[in-house]
Scaffold this motif. Structure first.
Motif, PDB file in Angstrom:
ATOM      1  N   ASN A  10      -8.486  10.146 -52.448  1.00 26.50           N
ATOM      2  CA  ASN A  10      -9.671  10.493 -53.239  1.00 26.50           C
ATOM      3  C   ASN A  10      -9.971  11.998 -53.247  1.00 26.50           C
ATOM      4  OD1 ASN A  10     -10.509  10.650 -50.553  1.00 26.50           O
ATOM      5  ND2 ASN A  10     -12.566   9.888 -50.989  1.00 26.50           N
ATOM      6  N   TYR A  11      -9.131  12.772 -52.588  1.00 24.68           N
ATOM      7  CA  TYR A  11      -9.272  14.225 -52.645  1.00 24.68           C
ATOM      8  C   TYR A  11      -8.648  14.739 -53.957  1.00 24.68           C
ATOM      9  CZ  TYR A  11     -11.162  15.679 -48.086  1.00 24.68           C
ATOM     10  OH  TYR A  11     -11.986  15.943 -47.015  1.00 24.68           O
ATOM     11  N   PRO A  12      -9.075  15.928 -54.427  1.00 26.63           N
ATOM     12  CA  PRO A  12      -8.573  16.443 -55.709  1.00 26.63           C
ATOM     13  C   PRO A  12      -7.111  16.878 -55.642  1.00 26.63           C
ATOM     14  CG  PRO A  12      -9.996  18.054 -54.654  1.00 26.63           C
ATOM     15  CD  PRO A  12     -10.118  16.799 -53.843  1.00 26.63           C
ATOM     16  N   THR A 184     -17.429  27.983 -60.560  1.00 25.00           N
ATOM     17  CA  THR A 184     -16.361  27.154 -60.008  1.00 25.00           C
ATOM     18  C   THR A 184     -15.789  27.782 -58.739  1.00 25.00           C
ATOM     19  OG1 THR A 184     -15.759  26.324 -62.202  1.00 25.00           O
ATOM     20  CG2 THR A 184     -14.099  26.140 -60.459  1.00 25.00           C
ATOM     21  N   GLU A 216     -19.131  17.291 -46.344  1.00 28.97           N
ATOM     22  CA  GLU A 216     -18.006  16.913 -47.198  1.00 28.97           C
ATOM     23  C   GLU A 216     -18.510  16.253 -48.483  1.00 28.97           C
ATOM     24  OE1 GLU A 216     -13.813  14.592 -46.488  1.00 28.97           O
ATOM     25  OE2 GLU A 216     -15.650  13.416 -46.222  1.00 28.97           O
ATOM     26  N   LYS A 217     -19.510  15.398 -48.380  1.00 28.64           N
ATOM     27  CA  LYS A 217     -20.048  14.714 -49.557  1.00 28.64           C
ATOM     28  C   LYS A 217     -20.666  15.724 -50.525  1.00 28.64           C
ATOM     29  CE  LYS A 217     -21.889  10.732 -48.926  1.00 28.64           C
ATOM     30  NZ  LYS A 217     -22.820   9.622 -48.550  1.00 28.64           N
ATOM     31  N   CYS A 219     -19.776  18.828 -50.894  1.00 23.54           N
ATOM     32  CA  CYS A 219     -18.643  19.520 -51.511  1.00 23.54           C
ATOM     33  C   CYS A 219     -18.008  18.675 -52.609  1.00 23.54           C
ATOM     34  CB  CYS A 219     -17.594  19.873 -50.460  1.00 23.54           C
ATOM     35  SG  CYS A 219     -18.113  21.114 -49.260  1.00 23.54           S
ATOM     36  N   ARG A 220     -17.786  17.402 -52.318  1.00 26.16           N
ATOM     37  CA  ARG A 220     -17.119  16.524 -53.277  1.00 26.16           C
ATOM     38  C   ARG A 220     -17.991  16.265 -54.501  1.00 26.16           C
ATOM     39  NH1 ARG A 220     -13.626  15.814 -54.509  1.00 26.16           N
ATOM     40  NH2 ARG A 220     -12.871  13.684 -54.433  1.00 26.16           N
ATOM     41  N   ASN A 221     -19.318  16.191 -54.297  1.00 24.34           N
ATOM     42  CA  ASN A 221     -20.223  15.921 -55.411  1.00 24.34           C
ATOM     43  C   ASN A 221     -20.433  17.156 -56.297  1.00 24.34           C
ATOM     44  OD1 ASN A 221     -20.606  13.253 -54.652  1.00 24.34           O
ATOM     45  ND2 ASN A 221     -22.504  13.655 -53.542  1.00 24.34           N
ATOM     46  N   GLN A 223     -18.584  20.122 -56.339  1.00 24.22           N
ATOM     47  CA  GLN A 223     -17.356  20.756 -56.824  1.00 24.22           C
ATOM     48  C   GLN A 223     -16.203  19.768 -56.613  1.00 24.22           C
ATOM     49  OE1 GLN A 223     -16.923  24.016 -58.073  1.00 24.22           O
ATOM     50  NE2 GLN A 223     -18.921  24.909 -57.637  1.00 24.22           N
ATOM     51  N   PRO A 224     -16.115  18.738 -57.466  1.00 21.98           N
ATOM     52  CA  PRO A 224     -15.149  17.649 -57.228  1.00 21.98           C
ATOM     53  C   PRO A 224     -13.686  18.086 -57.251  1.00 21.98           C
ATOM     54  CG  PRO A 224     -16.220  17.410 -59.367  1.00 21.98           C
ATOM     55  CD  PRO A 224     -16.973  18.468 -58.640  1.00 21.98           C
ATOM     56  N   ASN A 225     -13.378  19.223 -57.866  1.00 15.84           N
ATOM     57  CA  ASN A 225     -11.991  19.693 -57.921  1.00 15.84           C
ATOM     58  C   ASN A 225     -11.671  20.715 -56.841  1.00 15.84           C
ATOM     59  OD1 ASN A 225     -11.296  18.143 -60.238  1.00 15.84           O
ATOM     60  ND2 ASN A 225     -12.408  19.613 -61.512  1.00 15.84           N
TER      61      ASN A 225
END
Length: 434
Positions: A10-12, A184, A216-217, A219-221, A223-225
């Motif tokens: 699930n990581y970019p 970005t 981590e959440k 970061c993922r939310n 900047q998902p890439n």
């Protein structure tokens, strides 16, 4: 995509990182004024308010020019950068709303990050942010064996009034600012867990202390890439060894790791006025090659001066590396390890049917290339494109004391006696399409 042990599904997509290979690390902060070590606040046991009194009002990098930094990095061949938004000292190099301990309250007055990131993006360099999980200035950050006040009993007794949950909120808030207000972000580089440390009266901090799952959440939310390194202490992210070169590609449980070798030009990361132990330009170039030959990335650090300038010795090394990259970039960017066995004291990097032989020690006239018989279409020097001759095993050849004995699976490459005038000569071997 290839499966990596440290990269969850699930990581970019990390392919840009695996392609780009060469990154610039920039350490900058109040410690640049001290000019002796980015950790001197704690090594010299300077109390946080004293540290602020000594250096905060002195921070005025009047020679800082974001465009010059970016152009210098571009000419050196860097493909991405990582910049210290906040080091362990707690000083923020952006206009944070969560603290007055920030660059816009110094004599400099400007949001340094807001100038820096667009300049690097403009020249095509991807941007990453270093952010320390440690904050020796924050009043809720509990004292432990790394804290500057670790030996002051009265200060240690304040741990009862400190609340790491409030610090977690502060940390999460600052990360949210960075990932919301500055466009970005390609890479987030956290630093660092030390939960394995135990001083008796205190223990080191790790994922539970930072609330790393929450970070981590965020970061993922937001900047998902964006890519993450492994220092949230969650067992995932880009592996980041410092100041040593692994002897082979990194792996765990039989799977490869995405990794990045982090190296300084001298012994410290921040600006050191009196630094004597500089790595040579040749050594740093060889470390870059060695890393890519082992399927890693190379993150090379610089420490600008307190006035915001990349000093002459640093620029000289960057210019030398940049001159080498000008002629040999295709042997680094887009390349990785090769399955072919490189000759002694050399390294192979490979990109498709292009195999690059980096000669760490230049041989006399000829060099045996194991396992390449029947595989080669053309060989040339990379720096000038000039053809090099080679030959293989000939069963009809009559051998005397003057001919090289060639194994059936090998080739012998003929080289001029005088090496090319480059830091590391590179031979490009074009392989036959299979």
């Amino acid at each position: 995509m290839r499966t990596y042990r440290n990269w969850p599904a699930n990581y970019p997509d990390p392919n840009w990182f695996l392609h780009d290979r060469f990154g610039l690390f920039i350490h900058f902060g109040l410690f640049s004024i001290g000019a002796r070590h980015e950790w001197f606040m704690t090594t010299e046991k300077i109390e946080p308010t004293t540290y602020r009194e000594n250096y905060f009002s002195q921070f005025d990098p009047d020679l800082f020019n974001a465009e010059e930094w970016a152009q210098t990095a571009k000419k050196a061949g860097f493909q991405y950068m990582v910049f210290t938004t906040k080091h362990h000292e707690g000083f923020a190099l952006w206009d944070t709303a969560l603290s007055d301990y920030k660059v816009t309250n110094t004599p400099f007055k400007r949001d340094l990050l807001a100038e820096l990131l667009p300049a690097f993006r403009k020249v095509g360099i991807k941007v990453g942010l270093y952010h320390s999980l440690i904050d020796w200035y924050h009043p809720d950050f509990t004292l432990d064996g790394l804290h500057p006040q670790r030996e002051t009993i009265q200060a240690r007794q304040t741990n009862d009034q400190r609340d790491m949950r409030r610090y977690q909120d502060f940390l999460a808030g600052q990360v949210t600012e960075l990932l919301t207000n500055y466009g970005t972000i390609d890479y987030m580089w956290f630093d660092f867990p030390y939960s394995h440390r135990d001083w008796g009266w205190s223990k080191g901090k790790g994922a539970a202390d930072w609330d790393s799952e929450r970070i981590e959440k965020i970061c993922r939310n937001l900047q998902p890439n964006m890519l993450l390194n492994d220092r949230l202490d969650l067992g995932r992210g880009i592996t980041t060894p410092e100041q040593f070169q692994p002897d082979k590609p990194l792996e765990a449980d039989g799977l490869p790791l995405i990794w990045e070798a982090c190296q300084t030009m001298y012994e410290t990361w921040g600006y050191d006025r009196d630094a004597q132990h500089w790595k040579s330009s040749e050594m740093m170039t060889k470390m870059l090659i060695d890393t890519v030959a082992k399927d890693g990335n190379f993150l090379l650090n610089i420490g600008p001066t307190a006035r915001g300038e990349i000093n002459l010795p640093t620029r000289s090394h960057l210019e030398a590396i940049g001159s080498w990259m000008h002629y040999h970039q295709q042997a680094i960017i887009g390349c990785g390890a090769s399955s072919f066995q490189s000759p002694i004291d050399s390294r192979y990097t490979q990109n498709g049917n292009k195999l690059y032989l980096h000669l760490f020690s230049y041989p006399y006239k000829s060099l045996h290339l194991p396992g390449l018989a029947g595989c080669v279409k053309h060989i040339r020097f990379l720096h000038d494109g000039s053809e090099l001759f080679y030959r293989g095993f000939d069963p009809e050849e009559f051998l005397t004391s003057t001919e090289a004995i060639i194994n059936k699976e090998d080739l012998v490459l003929s080289l001029p006696v005088c090496p090319p005038d480059v830091l590391v000569p590179v031979v490009e071997i074009t392989l036959k399409e299979t």
